[in-house]
Design a protein around this motif. Sequence first.
Motif, PDB file in Angstrom:
ATOM      1  N   GLY A 134      38.638  41.796  40.097  1.00  0.00           N
ATOM      2  CA  GLY A 134      37.575  42.358  39.272  1.00  0.00           C
ATOM      3  C   GLY A 134      38.099  43.365  38.265  1.00  0.00           C
ATOM      4  O   GLY A 134      39.258  43.790  38.314  1.00  0.00           O
ATOM      5  N   ARG A 135      37.220  43.733  37.354  1.00  0.00           N
ATOM      6  CA  ARG A 135      37.553  44.726  36.332  1.00  0.00           C
ATOM      7  C   ARG A 135      36.566  45.878  36.400  1.00  0.00           C
ATOM      8  O   ARG A 135      35.565  45.814  37.116  1.00  0.00           O
ATOM      9  CB  ARG A 135      37.525  44.078  34.941  1.00  0.00           C
ATOM     10  CG  ARG A 135      38.668  43.079  34.708  1.00  0.00           C
ATOM     11  CD  ARG A 135      38.457  42.309  33.422  1.00  0.00           C
ATOM     12  NE  ARG A 135      39.641  41.573  32.989  1.00  0.00           N
ATOM     13  CZ  ARG A 135      40.037  40.414  33.481  1.00  0.00           C
ATOM     14  NH1 ARG A 135      39.322  39.826  34.454  1.00  0.00           N
ATOM     15  NH2 ARG A 135      41.124  39.808  33.033  1.00  0.00           N
ATOM     16  N   ASP A 138      33.006  45.073  35.789  1.00  0.00           N
ATOM     17  CA  ASP A 138      32.345  44.476  36.946  1.00  0.00           C
ATOM     18  C   ASP A 138      31.893  45.561  37.918  1.00  0.00           C
ATOM     19  O   ASP A 138      30.797  45.473  38.497  1.00  0.00           O
ATOM     20  CB  ASP A 138      33.293  43.511  37.670  1.00  0.00           C
ATOM     21  CG  ASP A 138      33.758  42.387  36.762  1.00  0.00           C
ATOM     22  OD1 ASP A 138      32.945  41.915  35.946  1.00  0.00           O
ATOM     23  OD2 ASP A 138      34.932  41.981  36.863  1.00  0.00           O
ATOM     24  N   ASP A 142      28.075  46.684  39.269  1.00  0.00           N
ATOM     25  CA  ASP A 142      27.805  46.540  40.705  1.00  0.00           C
ATOM     26  C   ASP A 142      27.869  47.899  41.385  1.00  0.00           C
ATOM     27  O   ASP A 142      28.805  48.222  42.104  1.00  0.00           O
ATOM     28  CB  ASP A 142      28.830  45.586  41.323  1.00  0.00           C
ATOM     29  CG  ASP A 142      28.566  45.344  42.809  1.00  0.00           C
ATOM     30  OD1 ASP A 142      27.418  45.546  43.251  1.00  0.00           O
ATOM     31  OD2 ASP A 142      29.518  44.946  43.513  1.00  0.00           O
TER      32      ASP A 142
END
Length: 242
Positions: A134-135, A138, A142
């Motif tokens: 993920g980055r 992201d 979230d």
Amino acid sequence: MSVFADLVQHLADLLHPLFGAAAAAAAIVLFTAFVRLLVHPLSRAAARGQKARTALQPKVAELRKKHQKEPEKLQKAVLALHAEEKVSPLSGCLPSLFQMPAFFLLYHLFSNTTIGGQANELLGHELFSAPLGGRWADALGDGGVFGGAGLVYVALFVVVAVVASFNFWRTKRMMAAANPAAQLAVAGAEGQQVPGLGAMTKVMPFMSFFTLFTVAVVPLAAALYVVTSTTWSAVERAALYR
């Protein structure tokens, strides 16, 4: 790529008893340390080269005065001086160049959903609650900045900011301590500064802060590599250039 993926997975399996779910992240940190150990001889050579180039600055300044209206002769004379003293102008770039393949391998490994036609199982690994594939964007989507994944990035940004501040302070101090002869070496014809060099000199101390942008946009696995390598570099350079 699949061979490298197997290497990371096997290393994570070995570290799992110690680090549990964060074993893959620990494997990346350990892999980074291994790469830096391999590159360390080049870093030592770069440090010796930097010291040698600094010692040559008075001679370079004399060559600039002698050939201030003949740029081609100046270039040849400076290259000949470096060759005579066995000093490579590019030695300082080698450690970074040799690390780039490892970084791009990690970047591509954790950016692809499949490897060799099979699902990329490494994307299922996490550092706490942040997926290694993920980055930061992201993580923001979230749970936000202070969500589980967001806090992982907050910790990385803090580490990078501390290291960058240390590098900034150290670079400024080294530039301030530069002797007058070294400063004359960057002067061009008729005592004028080489075009663009003044701006580059001002920007140089801030270069370490650009790592914050890199950490924000690459997969977390690659960000771990960058943070670990940057921290290693700061400690290594402080020891080698003391």
